[in-house]
Write an enzyme that holds these catalytic residues in place. Structure first.
Site, mmCIF file in Angstrom:
data_model
loop_
_atom_site.group_PDB
_atom_site.id
_atom_site.type_symbol
_atom_site.label_atom_id
_atom_site.label_comp_id
_atom_site.label_asym_id
_atom_site.label_seq_id
_atom_site.Cartn_x
_atom_site.Cartn_y
_atom_site.Cartn_z
ATOM 1 N N GLY A 203 1.393 6.577 -3.693
ATOM 2 C CA GLY A 203 0.296 6.816 -4.627
ATOM 3 C C GLY A 203 0.878 7.001 -6.191
ATOM 4 N N SER A 204 2.076 7.752 -6.287
ATOM 5 C CA SER A 204 2.789 7.867 -7.656
ATOM 6 C C SER A 204 2.977 6.647 -8.461
ATOM 7 C CB SER A 204 3.743 8.835 -7.565
ATOM 8 O OG SER A 204 3.373 10.103 -6.980
ATOM 9 N N ASN B 48 -8.028 16.165 -5.078
ATOM 10 C CA ASN B 48 -6.892 16.669 -4.033
ATOM 11 C C ASN B 48 -7.021 18.022 -3.846
ATOM 12 O OD1 ASN B 48 -5.586 16.107 -6.486
ATOM 13 N ND2 ASN B 48 -4.263 17.089 -5.676
ATOM 14 N N GLN C 40 -6.831 10.432 -1.953
ATOM 15 C CA GLN C 40 -7.497 11.139 -0.839
ATOM 16 C C GLN C 40 -8.486 10.483 -0.066
ATOM 17 O OE1 GLN C 40 -6.719 14.472 -0.076
ATOM 18 N NE2 GLN C 40 -5.069 14.310 -1.405
ATOM 19 N N SER D 174 -2.167 5.746 -0.537
ATOM 20 C CA SER D 174 -0.960 6.134 -0.293
ATOM 21 C C SER D 174 -1.187 6.197 1.408
ATOM 22 C CB SER D 174 -0.535 7.325 -0.785
ATOM 23 O OG SER D 174 0.562 7.859 -0.260
ATOM 24 N N HIS E 85 0.738 8.038 3.711
ATOM 25 C CA HIS E 85 0.681 9.163 4.385
ATOM 26 C C HIS E 85 -0.291 10.285 4.286
ATOM 27 C CE1 HIS E 85 2.185 12.197 1.082
ATOM 28 N NE2 HIS E 85 2.262 11.024 0.326
ATOM 29 N N THR F 6 13.234 -5.362 -2.023
ATOM 30 C CA THR F 6 13.005 -5.792 -0.770
ATOM 31 C C THR F 6 11.890 -5.067 -0.052
ATOM 32 O OG1 THR F 6 15.368 -6.328 -0.514
ATOM 33 C CG2 THR F 6 14.463 -6.154 1.419
ATOM 34 N N CYS G 190 2.639 28.727 -8.448
ATOM 35 C CA CYS G 190 3.959 29.759 -8.627
ATOM 36 C C CYS G 190 4.936 29.141 -8.093
ATOM 37 C CB CYS G 190 3.458 31.159 -8.100
ATOM 38 S SG CYS G 190 1.904 31.872 -8.756
HETATM 39 C C1 LIG Z 1 -0.747 12.826 -3.046
HETATM 40 C C2 LIG Z 1 -1.375 12.261 -4.221
HETATM 41 C C3 LIG Z 1 -0.874 11.201 -5.012
HETATM 42 C C4 LIG Z 1 0.617 10.897 -4.968
HETATM 43 O O1 LIG Z 1 0.899 10.130 -3.744
HETATM 44 P P1 LIG Z 1 2.326 10.106 -3.447
HETATM 45 O O2 LIG Z 1 2.230 8.814 -2.161
HETATM 46 O O3 LIG Z 1 2.698 11.210 -2.681
HETATM 47 O O4 LIG Z 1 3.295 9.392 -4.307
HETATM 48 C C5 LIG Z 1 -1.441 10.815 -5.742
HETATM 49 N N1 LIG Z 1 -3.059 11.142 -6.236
HETATM 50 C C6 LIG Z 1 -3.560 12.010 -5.462
HETATM 51 C C7 LIG Z 1 -4.855 12.383 -5.532
HETATM 52 C C8 LIG Z 1 -2.751 12.689 -4.315
HETATM 53 O O5 LIG Z 1 -3.467 13.387 -3.429
#
Ligand SMILES: *Cc1c(COP(=O)(O)O)cnc(C)c1O
Length: 394
Positions: free
Chosen positions: A72-73, A152, A180, A200, A202, A238, A326
């Site tokens: 996602g990032s 999220n 999400q 993403s 995971h 790759t 925190c």
């Molecule tokens: C987890 C998340 C990301 C980042 O995704 P990654 O696969 O962990 O890099 C980006 N945006 C939202 C809304 C997320 O919940």
């Protein structure tokens, strides 16, 4: 760790065993580089083509509009930076919201340093983007609107279709961070007027380290990772064949059971919300009461610290997340909770519990029972609570 109760599914999810099984042969048997000529690599090449088609079909896209990334990032970074660079001659103004993930917000900080101007739209008390404010903020030089599909932290689902329509009426590119939502909520990119989308693996029972960016064919932006000619020259490196196969398998499973899964989660979610709000006084649910992700709950408990709550829950084997940052070395409460108007001290007492269809009613009952005790105990040690009770008695 079978005795844990895992309620942090917005952070990451367990990889579905079927996903893991589907990935395995691409580690030990079909490990050939998918870009190679020899027939041995053909199996991987074909599997990636099929994976791309599965993912495309799931969101009503064409295969060639799906690009595999590292998550996602990366997809968020690519979408924002490459759009900014491609459209900079048209304008330097980007619109986003105050409640985006840091993958968006920190990318916007970076673009600001390069001379782009960012407008951050406010949300209402439920976390819904203020549409009028968004409309008024559009300028001649606005090149991109980026609004997350679902938040999220508080689970609120945004009016994506309407925002996409507003963008398109003005000829502006519309990106959504759907990390999400993908695999949890039905998405059709044409119906919802989406030009670019991030997802993403995971976050929906797929593997970590793999994601997608959907890019509408008519939208021309450059590549983000430069190098080899993988992903039609747009995303070098790759291929992560096992990851891509896993992503597609998770997508396939979601396309079969998403509705059923979310109905199950919703019942459990509403049961949890109801018990917490009725049995623990001075508690508030954050996020939209109805229009929210079926697995998300986010509560604020007055007079206590979310961090202490998390530590005590952890001692009972319960994994949750707090709204404050925190743990990451900052004392600032979550930007999302502040954006919905929570005062600092209430934002600090927040707890996010995000479910999956592996959770049971028995687990939720144990969580609420433990939570009741913990909140009572923490409040009994809180000078704020003591003052509050005294003031009420007098
Ligand atoms: C987890 C998340 C990301 C980042 O995704 P990654 O696969 O962990 O890099 C980006 N945006 C939202 C809304 C997320 O919940």
């Amino acid at each position: 760790m079978s005795d844990i109760i895992y309620l942090d599914n917005a952070a990451t999810t367990q990889t579905n065993p079927e996903v893991y099984e589907a990935m395995k042969p691409y580690f030990d048997e079909y490990y050939g580089n998918a870009s190679s000529i020899y027939r041995f690599a053909g199996k991987a090449t074909k599997a990636i083509d099929d994976a791309r088609e599965t993912v495309a079909n799931f969101i009503g896209a064409k295969s060639k509009e799906i690009y595999f990334t590292s998550g996602g990032s990366e997809s968020d970074n690519w979408a924002l930076k490459a759009t900014a660079f491609a459209k900079k001659d048209k304008g330097k103004h980007i619109i986003t919201t105050k409640i985006e993930h840091h993958a968006i917000l920190h990318t916007c900080d970076y673009l600001e340093k390069l001379g782009f101007e960012i407008t951050y739209i406010n949300v209402d008390e439920n976390g819904v983007v203020k549409i009028d404010e968004l409309k008024e903020s559009i300028r001649e030089d606005t090149i991109l609107i980026s609004v997350m599909f679902a938040n999220n932290e508080i689970g609120t689902i945004e009016p994506i279709k309407e925002i996409g329509q507003i963008a398109h009426e003005k000829g502006i590119i519309f990106h959504t961070d759907a990390v999400q939502a993908f695999g949890h909520v039905p998405i059709n990119v044409d119906e919802l007027n989406i030009d670019i989308l991030s997802a993403s693996g995971h976050k929906f029972n797929g593997p970590k380290g793999v994601g997608i960016m959907y890019l509408r064919e008519s939208v021309k932006i450059g590549s983000f990772i430069h190098g080899g000619s993988q992903e039609r020259g747009k995303r070098a490196g790759t291929h992560n064949t096992p990851g891509i196969i896993g992503f597609a398998k998770a997508t396939e499973i979601a396309s079969e059971n998403m509705i059923e899964k979310s109905e199950y989660e919703k019942k459990l979610r509403d049961y949890l919300i109801n018990r917490v709000l009725t049995e623990i006084p001075y508690t508030k649910l954050n996020g939209h009461p109805e229009n929210r992700l079926t697995n998300n709950t986010n509560f604020s408990f007055r007079f206590i610290e979310g961090e202490s709550l998390l530590i005590m829950l952890d001692q009972k084997g319960i994994c949750g997340s707090s709204g404050s940052a925190c743990t990451s070395g900052s004392l600032d409460p979550s930007h999302v909770l502040l954006a919905i108007g929570l005062p600092h001290e209430i934002a600090h007492g927040s707890l996010r519990l995000t479910l999956s269809d592996s959770n049971t009613k028995e687990e939720i009952d144990k969580v609420v029972d433990d939570l009741k005790q913990i909140v009572e105990r923490l409040r009994s040690m809180s000078p704020l609570y003591e003052d509050f009770v005294k003031a009420r008695v007098n």
